[in-house]
Motif scaffolding. Structure first.
Motif, PDB file in Angstrom:
ATOM      1  N   GLU A  90      41.546  43.235  46.666  1.00 52.54           N
ATOM      2  CA  GLU A  90      40.550  44.036  45.964  1.00 52.54           C
ATOM      3  C   GLU A  90      39.930  43.256  44.816  1.00 52.54           C
ATOM      4  N   TYR A  91      40.712  42.367  44.146  1.00 53.92           N
ATOM      5  CA  TYR A  91      40.168  41.558  43.054  1.00 53.92           C
ATOM      6  C   TYR A  91      39.113  40.589  43.585  1.00 53.92           C
ATOM      7  N   ALA A  94      35.937  42.495  44.392  1.00 51.62           N
ATOM      8  CA  ALA A  94      35.177  42.898  43.196  1.00 51.62           C
ATOM      9  C   ALA A  94      34.585  41.694  42.483  1.00 51.62           C
ATOM     10  N   ASP A  97      35.973  40.886  38.918  1.00 53.50           N
ATOM     11  CA  ASP A  97      35.701  41.808  37.810  1.00 53.50           C
ATOM     12  C   ASP A  97      36.599  43.037  37.959  1.00 53.50           C
ATOM     13  N   GLU A  99      36.737  45.661  36.424  1.00 56.00           N
ATOM     14  CA  GLU A  99      36.049  46.935  36.252  1.00 56.00           C
ATOM     15  C   GLU A  99      35.516  47.458  37.587  1.00 56.00           C
ATOM     16  N   GLU A 100      35.228  46.543  38.542  1.00 52.33           N
ATOM     17  CA  GLU A 100      34.692  46.916  39.847  1.00 52.33           C
ATOM     18  C   GLU A 100      35.791  47.196  40.848  1.00 52.33           C
ATOM     19  N   ASP A 102      38.804  49.119  42.750  1.00 57.47           N
ATOM     20  CA  ASP A 102      39.154  50.511  43.035  1.00 57.47           C
ATOM     21  C   ASP A 102      40.660  50.660  42.868  1.00 57.47           C
TER      22      ASP A 102
END
Length: 628
Positions: A90-91, A94, A97, A99-100, A102
């Protein structure tokens, strides 16, 4: 028994009892005190050993609990490492980031028991699925911050120990994985199930229940983590405040040194003990600080009971000692009392009374000595009586002899006074007639014969002066008249009038002094000496000065003066010597005798201090009589 002054005296038996008691009671007291001190030390040492055993049991129990928890801990490492796969994916999705990312989806994928944390470079939890930890700053935990920073800069998965959450007390397994760009550190926290918690959670309540029966002085046990936060030990306890930190527990952990706090007012002692159960390589330190609260009441009660027991024993022993001392002292002093009774009988006059023989070598020797003393006393009395008769006879003869000698002495004294009166009267009459004819010859003759007549006149005048001094001396010695008020001014002026040819200056005031009729002889001798030993031009000054209680009289002249070596003996009997100043001795001796009788003093000085050749000064004091 009563002394001569009326003071009641204690008997020897009483003194002996007092001495025995004064020796026995302090000894009993000292033995009791030493024994109590030993018992006190033993009880305190026993209490300390019990505390040490309790603390060792606490440390062993915590180590055993941690060992069991560590076995369960290791079984979760593989699960935690696999859980980081979707987090890293997931990193990357994103774009690096957080913040992006989930995070909620990741939590849902991993299950409800797993939470995700994103820790930035500053050690702050910037993103998380567990909101109570949002914004938690690990920089306040320097050791932990340094460790997670080291993990963030590395490339490996790191599993942490199962720890209890400060806020809820739940067990949670943590693990860490750095982001590929090393900007963030991902943390997963797995909450242990209730079954696992019940199985592996340290049972601190059971620890307290096990230790309290073994040590009644133990009243409370509290467990703190390495940050000084109270660990929720049981379900019955309410959740702890994460911000509440026990400063003492924190200091014990940092100093790695146990502490003891005493509270005498509350009767308790608090011990803080560090239990080091940290694991190498684990970011979290699961070491514990144990707070043990001991009550001093049981020990104090035992010490008080032992003190009272020792006091009662000491009092009982003292009472027994006093009871024993009385008959023992009487038994010891009975022979002495027998001897005292026998001596009292002898002292009342019965010298033939025998001394009773007692047991004991010392008493036998004492009785023999008293018997020998009585025999010696009998012999002394016999001799004293004989001596008394002899002394009485001698005294009678001595009184008669003294009486006879006194009568002879009085008769001799009367004869001597008669002869002295005749001698003074007749010699003085003969001298007066001879002086008159000699003065007629001095006026009638010339040349060598006149000089011889003048010498003869001088000797006759000297003889007349001696006769007058003898008469004055006798009168002064035999006079029994009391001192009275005398007009000093009248006496001085009368004596100056007896020397019309002399150059005399009188500086006086009308004072009255304490003296008698012989005071004029003092001025007659002093003025006469000044005229006799001075040249025709000699000047004489008589001064009278008021010195408060006394009157100071000075007779000064401008004659040849008095040498220093003569001043000290000038007023002694025949102190004039055999030089040109001879003749001063008897007259000045009479002056000193009279002045001393009047209560004054007399001395010879230089008229001008330090210059004896410029004349002499004789000064004396007289007691002033106050008018009124």
């Amino acid at each position: 028994m009563t002394a001569a002054g009326g003071r009641r005296l204690r008997g020897f038996s009483t003194h002996l009892v007092l001495v025995m008691i004064l020796i026995t009671l302090p000894t009993i007291g000292l033995i009791s005190a030493l024994d109590y001190r030993q018992v006190e030390e033993n009880l305190i040492a026993e209490e300390n050993r019990l505390w040490e055993q309790t603390e060792r049991s606490v440390i062993q129990s915590l180590c055993l609990m941690d060992a069991g928890l560590n076995l369960f801990d290791c079984t979760l490492d593989g699960q935690m490492q696999e859980a980081f796969v979707p987090v890293l994916a997931e990193y990357r999705r994103a774009g690096g980031d957080p913040e992006e990312m989930d995070l909620a989806g990741i939590k849902e994928h991993l299950g409800e028991g797993m939470d995700v944390y994103v820790i930035n470079e500053s050690g702050v939890i910037e993103y998380t699925t567990y909101q109570p930890d949002m914004g938690l700053d690990f920089r306040h935990m320097p050791d932990f911050y340094d460790r997670i920073t080291e993990i963030r800069l590395g490339d490996t998965f790191t599993a942490d120990r199962i720890v209890a959450e400060p806020a809820s007390g739940r067990l949670r397994k943590y693990a860490y994985m750095p982001s590929p760009d090393h900007r963030y550190l991902f943390e997963l926290g797995l909450v242990c199930s209730s079954v696992e918690t019940n199985r592996f959670d340290p049972k601190y309540l059971a620890l307290k229940d096990d230790l309290v029966p073994l040590n009644p002085a133990l009243k409370e046990i509290r467990i703190f983590d390495c940050y000084g936060r109270l660990v929720n030990a049981t379900e019955s306890e309410s959740p702890a405040d994460p911000a509440a930190v026990d400063l003492v527990a924190r200091a014990v952990y940092e100093e790695k040194q146990s502490r003891t706090l005493a509270d005498p007012a509350a009767g308790r002692i608090i011990r803080y003990i560090l239990v080091d159960i940290s694991a190498a390589g684990s970011p979290s330190d699961v070491s514990r600080v144990v707070e043990l609260t001991y009550s001093t009441a049981p020990l104090d009660a035992r010490l008080t009971q032992m003190l009272l027991t020792h006091i009662l024993l000491a009092l009982s022993a003292g009472l027994v000692a006093c009871c024993i001392a009385v008959p023992v002292s009487r038994q010891i002093t009975r022979p002495v009392q027998d001897i005292v009774d026998d001596v009292d009988t002898i002292a009342r006059g019965d010298l033939d009374h025998p001394i009773r023989i007692s047991a004991g070598a010392e008493f036998i020797r004492l009785e023999e000595s008293i018997g020998a003393m009585v025999d010696s006393l009998k012999e002394s009395i016999r001799r004293l009586r004989a001596s008394k008769e002899t002394a009485r006879d001698y005294s009678t003869r001595l009184e008669d002899l003294v009486r006879e000698r006194t009568v002879d002495l009085e008769e001799s004294n009367r004869a001597a006074n008669l002869f002295l009166d005749i001698m003074v009267h007749d010699i003085n009459n003969a001298n007066t007639i001879a002086i008159g004819y000699t003065r007629f010859l001095v006026d009638a003759l010339e040349g060598e014969r006149r000089e011889m007549a003048e010498k003869m006149l001088s000797r006759l005048e000297q003889s007349s002066a001696i006769t007058r001094c003898v008469a004055t001396f006798r009168q002064a010695v035999e006079s029994e008249s009391t001192l009275t008020r005398v007009d000093l001014d009248r006496v001085i002026r009368s004596e100056i009038a007896n020397h019309p040819a002399a150059r005399i200056r009188y500086e006086g005031q009308p004072f009255a002094v304490l003296a008698d009729d012989l005071l004029s002889e003092v001025f007659a001798n002093l003025i006469g000496n000044a005229v006799k030993f001075g040249d025709p031009a000699v000047e004489i000054a008589v001064r009278v000065e008021d010195h408060g209680e006394d009157i100071l009289v000075s007779v000064e002249d401008t004659g040849p003066g008095i040498p220093d070596e003569m001043k000290q003996r000038l007023f002694t009997r025949f102190g004039g010597g055999e030089n040109e100043m001879s003749g001063l001795g008897l007259g000045l001796y009479i002056c000193r005798m009279l002045i001393t009788r009047y209560g004054g003093w007399i001395r010879a000085e230089d008229r001008v201090e330090g210059h004896p050749e410029e004349g002499a000064a004789v000064r004396f004091s007289l007691r002033k009589v106050w008018e009124g």
